[in-house]
Design an enzyme around this catalytic site. Structure first.
Site, PDB file in Angstrom:
ATOM      1  N   LYS A  14      36.580  51.246  28.286  1.00  0.00           N
ATOM      2  CA  LYS A  14      36.162  50.034  28.988  1.00  0.00           C
ATOM      3  C   LYS A  14      35.310  49.215  28.039  1.00  0.00           C
ATOM      4  CE  LYS A  14      36.100  52.382  33.410  1.00  0.00           C
ATOM      5  NZ  LYS A  14      35.500  53.662  33.703  1.00  0.00           N
ATOM      6  N   ARG A  88      28.778  54.131  24.701  1.00  0.00           N
ATOM      7  CA  ARG A  88      28.343  55.140  25.657  1.00  0.00           C
ATOM      8  C   ARG A  88      28.771  56.505  25.100  1.00  0.00           C
ATOM      9  NH1 ARG A  88      32.079  57.901  29.796  1.00  0.00           N
ATOM     10  NH2 ARG A  88      30.580  59.191  30.876  1.00  0.00           N
ATOM     11  N   ASP A 145      24.561  59.784  27.904  1.00  0.00           N
ATOM     12  CA  ASP A 145      24.658  60.133  29.327  1.00  0.00           C
ATOM     13  C   ASP A 145      23.671  61.211  29.732  1.00  0.00           C
ATOM     14  OD1 ASP A 145      26.689  58.411  29.691  1.00  0.00           O
ATOM     15  OD2 ASP A 145      28.004  59.867  30.681  1.00  0.00           O
ATOM     16  N   GLY A 326      36.050  54.840  38.557  1.00  0.00           N
ATOM     17  CA  GLY A 326      37.426  54.494  38.933  1.00  0.00           C
ATOM     18  C   GLY A 326      37.800  54.825  40.372  1.00  0.00           C
ATOM     19  N   ILE A 327      37.606  56.071  40.779  1.00  0.00           N
ATOM     20  CA  ILE A 327      38.009  56.484  42.130  1.00  0.00           C
ATOM     21  C   ILE A 327      36.974  56.006  43.160  1.00  0.00           C
ATOM     22  CG2 ILE A 327      38.516  58.487  43.602  1.00  0.00           C
ATOM     23  CD1 ILE A 327      39.477  59.926  41.007  1.00  0.00           C
ATOM     24  N   GLY A 328      35.693  56.165  42.826  1.00  0.00           N
ATOM     25  CA  GLY A 328      34.623  55.735  43.736  1.00  0.00           C
ATOM     26  C   GLY A 328      34.727  54.262  44.090  1.00  0.00           C
ATOM     27  N   GLU A 329      35.108  53.448  43.104  1.00  0.00           N
ATOM     28  CA  GLU A 329      35.168  52.010  43.349  1.00  0.00           C
ATOM     29  C   GLU A 329      36.483  51.579  43.993  1.00  0.00           C
ATOM     30  OE1 GLU A 329      34.427  50.042  39.589  1.00  0.00           O
ATOM     31  OE2 GLU A 329      32.739  51.381  39.260  1.00  0.00           O
TER      32      GLU A 329
HETATM   33  P1  ADP Z   1      37.191  58.090  33.032  1.00  0.00           P
HETATM   34  O1  ADP Z   1      36.255  57.017  32.532  1.00  0.00           O
HETATM   35  O2  ADP Z   1      36.529  59.393  33.280  1.00  0.00           O
HETATM   36  O3  ADP Z   1      38.441  58.190  32.250  1.00  0.00           O
HETATM   37  P2  ADP Z   1      37.586  56.231  35.272  1.00  0.00           P
HETATM   38  O4  ADP Z   1      36.222  55.973  35.804  1.00  0.00           O
HETATM   39  O5  ADP Z   1      38.229  55.137  34.482  1.00  0.00           O
HETATM   40  O6  ADP Z   1      37.671  57.628  34.494  1.00  0.00           O
HETATM   41  O7  ADP Z   1      38.518  56.542  36.525  1.00  0.00           O
HETATM   42  C1  ADP Z   1      39.854  56.857  36.383  1.00  0.00           C
HETATM   43  C2  ADP Z   1      40.349  57.244  37.771  1.00  0.00           C
HETATM   44  O8  ADP Z   1      40.214  56.128  38.653  1.00  0.00           O
HETATM   45  C3  ADP Z   1      41.810  57.644  37.777  1.00  0.00           C
HETATM   46  O9  ADP Z   1      42.002  58.848  38.515  1.00  0.00           O
HETATM   47  C4  ADP Z   1      42.466  56.499  38.516  1.00  0.00           C
HETATM   48  O10 ADP Z   1      43.558  56.919  39.264  1.00  0.00           O
HETATM   49  C5  ADP Z   1      41.357  56.051  39.454  1.00  0.00           C
HETATM   50  N1  ADP Z   1      41.673  54.724  39.963  1.00  0.00           N
HETATM   51  C6  ADP Z   1      41.657  53.545  39.292  1.00  0.00           C
HETATM   52  N2  ADP Z   1      42.102  52.539  40.102  1.00  0.00           N
HETATM   53  C7  ADP Z   1      42.424  53.116  41.292  1.00  0.00           C
HETATM   54  C8  ADP Z   1      42.948  52.634  42.537  1.00  0.00           C
HETATM   55  N3  ADP Z   1      43.229  51.356  42.697  1.00  0.00           N
HETATM   56  N4  ADP Z   1      43.132  53.525  43.557  1.00  0.00           N
HETATM   57  C9  ADP Z   1      42.859  54.837  43.400  1.00  0.00           C
HETATM   58  N5  ADP Z   1      42.363  55.351  42.247  1.00  0.00           N
HETATM   59  C10 ADP Z   1      42.150  54.518  41.216  1.00  0.00           C
END
Ligand code: ADP
Length: 450
Positions: A14, A88, A145, A326-329
């Protein structure tokens, strides 16, 4: 002056470019599914979101494309205009308790800590090196972190293993995602308008962790020595019986490195579903009736619920739960499943409010709204009761006996109001209500009795 922030995660990168010192975001975006099939990236510029499919074999490739985008979109005229890049980094071990410049020596330390964060520190080192290669004149810094979790007490960071393991081998909980937990908790405090808060922050992405934060200070977190602890994750197992590891190493006749790979890259959502580590694929699988996807999702949510409940008790209550990453948001389904699982604590999801992705929004009525309503109602009720008590004390002068009876009647009435409020607002927040009772009503009644 243009400053870039980069977050090289296990499967994503990101970024945001800021115009400093105004902190105006010039461009932001995310490279996703790095090293996987169907990789792509999205950029946000001038309020527009653009998605591009691209083969992203590794983080270097993502970084190169990022630089091309900065030039093409005229964010900078030349890469020399980027004055600083903040990276990060997951694991800072005992070396780093604050942000540091990424000198040759410090990069070596980050690399050295790779065994404690095998999915992340190597990605960060790659990101830093790629950045130095492409923009050699920019100041490169690392934000760790683990730094935010340095406030955790010994009883929470030690493992119940021989004590010397910590002294000699630095085996202890370091936690991860600290920059995220720190940010969302301070933002939540801003929203609540106070800083003496009890918060549970859930960073649920491909990697996932939960923290318990009291008065802005981290008191516990779910990740451990490495980021493969606590919750079930995209491809990581999280907490389980440690003996499974030695038992399966014997059964599979595999080396520690092979076992590391299985536990970090072939477990979690991927291990149970047999399909993918990506929660979008799991949700798609569930929609077409894939039972293993449904099971994986159920287990995933269960672990989150368990940790929130554990920290609720450890904090002695909670002013707010925050979802991020990602999932939380983005996963409406996961947030709903988790909050439904917490109904025993009085959490009630607002389905309409929860129907959103990637924005800041209150999604339940309990922790903030109902609680505030309960507070106001209790305060009004107790103050009124106090006033009546004071009036009665002035008007009823027929001896101690009647004054005691008056006080008891008042106590009874207040208790009934209190119970009604708890019932009407459907909250279990007795601690707070009792707190008001003691502080405001208690002294008034005692004054009447004596
Ligand atoms: P990391 O930084 O640990 O790689 P992220 O915070 O980018 O992870 O999160 C990635 C996760 O977020 C993935 O499992 C992806 O499927 C999920 N994600 C992203 N967009 C969506 C969405 N629209 N609906 C459900 N899950 C999502």
């Amino acid at each position: 002056m243009v400053v870039l922030s980069v977050n090289a995660g296990s499967s994503s990168l990101k970024f945001k470019a800021y115009d400093m010192p105004e902190e105006t975001v010039l461009i932001s975006g995310v490279f996703e599914r790095i090293g996987m099939k169907d990789s792509f990236y999205t950029i946000k510029i001038n309020g527009e979101k653009i998605r591009k499919e691209e083969d992203l074999n590794n983080h270097e490739k993502a970084f190169e494309i990022l630089m091309e985008e900065l030039l093409e979109n005229k964010i900078v005229d030349s890469l020399d205009d980027i004055k600083a890049i903040g990276h990060r980094i997951v694991q800072g071990g005992s070396y780093f308790d604050k942000t540091e410049e990424m000198t040759e020596e410090n990069i070596k330390k980050v690399k050295e800590l790779s065994s404690l964060a095998p999915l992340h520190n190597p990605a960060a080192v790659k990101g830093i090196k790629a950045a130095i290669n492409v923009v050699p004149n920019a100041l490169q810094t690392g934000a760790f972190d683990t730094a935010f979790h340095q406030t955790i007490e010994e009883e929470n960071y030690l493992y119940p293993v021989p004590y010397e393991w910590c002294e000699k081998y630095q085996v202890r909980k370091y936690g991860a995602h600290g920059t995220s937990h720190k940010y969302v908790s301070s933002r939540m405090n801003e929203i609540l308008g106070r800083y003496n808060t009890k918060l549970i922050t859930c960073h649920i992405g491909n990697g996932a962790s939960i923290s318990a934060i009291k008065d802005g200070v981290c008191i516990n977190t779910s990740m451990g020595l490495t980021p493969n602890a606590g919750l079930m994750m995209g491809s990581r197992c999280g907490d389980m019986d440690a003996t499974v590891v030695t038992y399966m190493m014997r059964s599979l006749e595999c080396t520690p490195e092979e076992m590391d790979t299985i536990l970090n890259k072939q477990s979690g959502l991927l291990g149970i579903s047999g399909i993918s580590s990506d929660s979008r694929d799991i949700e798609d699988g569930m929609k077409i009736g894939n039972q293993r996807c449904a099971l994986a999702q159920k287990m995933f949510a269960r672990k989150i619920i368990d940790h929130i409940a554990k920290y609720y008790v450890e904090l002695g209550g909670c002013d707010g739960i925050v979802f991020t990453a990602g999932i939380g948001e983005n996963s409406i389904h996961t947030r709903r499943e988790v909050l439904d699982g917490l109904s025993v604590l009085g959490v009630k999801i607002d389905e309409e409010a929860n129907d959103c992705r990637g924005i800041e929004r209150l999604i339940t009525g309990y922790f903030i709204a109902s609680r505030a309503a309960t507070r106001i109602a209790c305060s009004v009720a107790t103050i009124l009761a106090g006033l009546i008590a004071a009036l009665l004390k002035i008007t009823v002068r027929k001896g101690k006996k009647i004054q005691v009876v008056t006080a008891c009647t008042l106590a009874f009435v207040i208790e009934v109001v209190h119970m009604l409020l708890v019932y009407i607002t459907n909250t279990n927040d007795l601690e707070f209500v009792i707190g008001i009772y003691r502080k405001v009503v208690g002294p008034m009644i005692v004054a009447n009795v004596v």
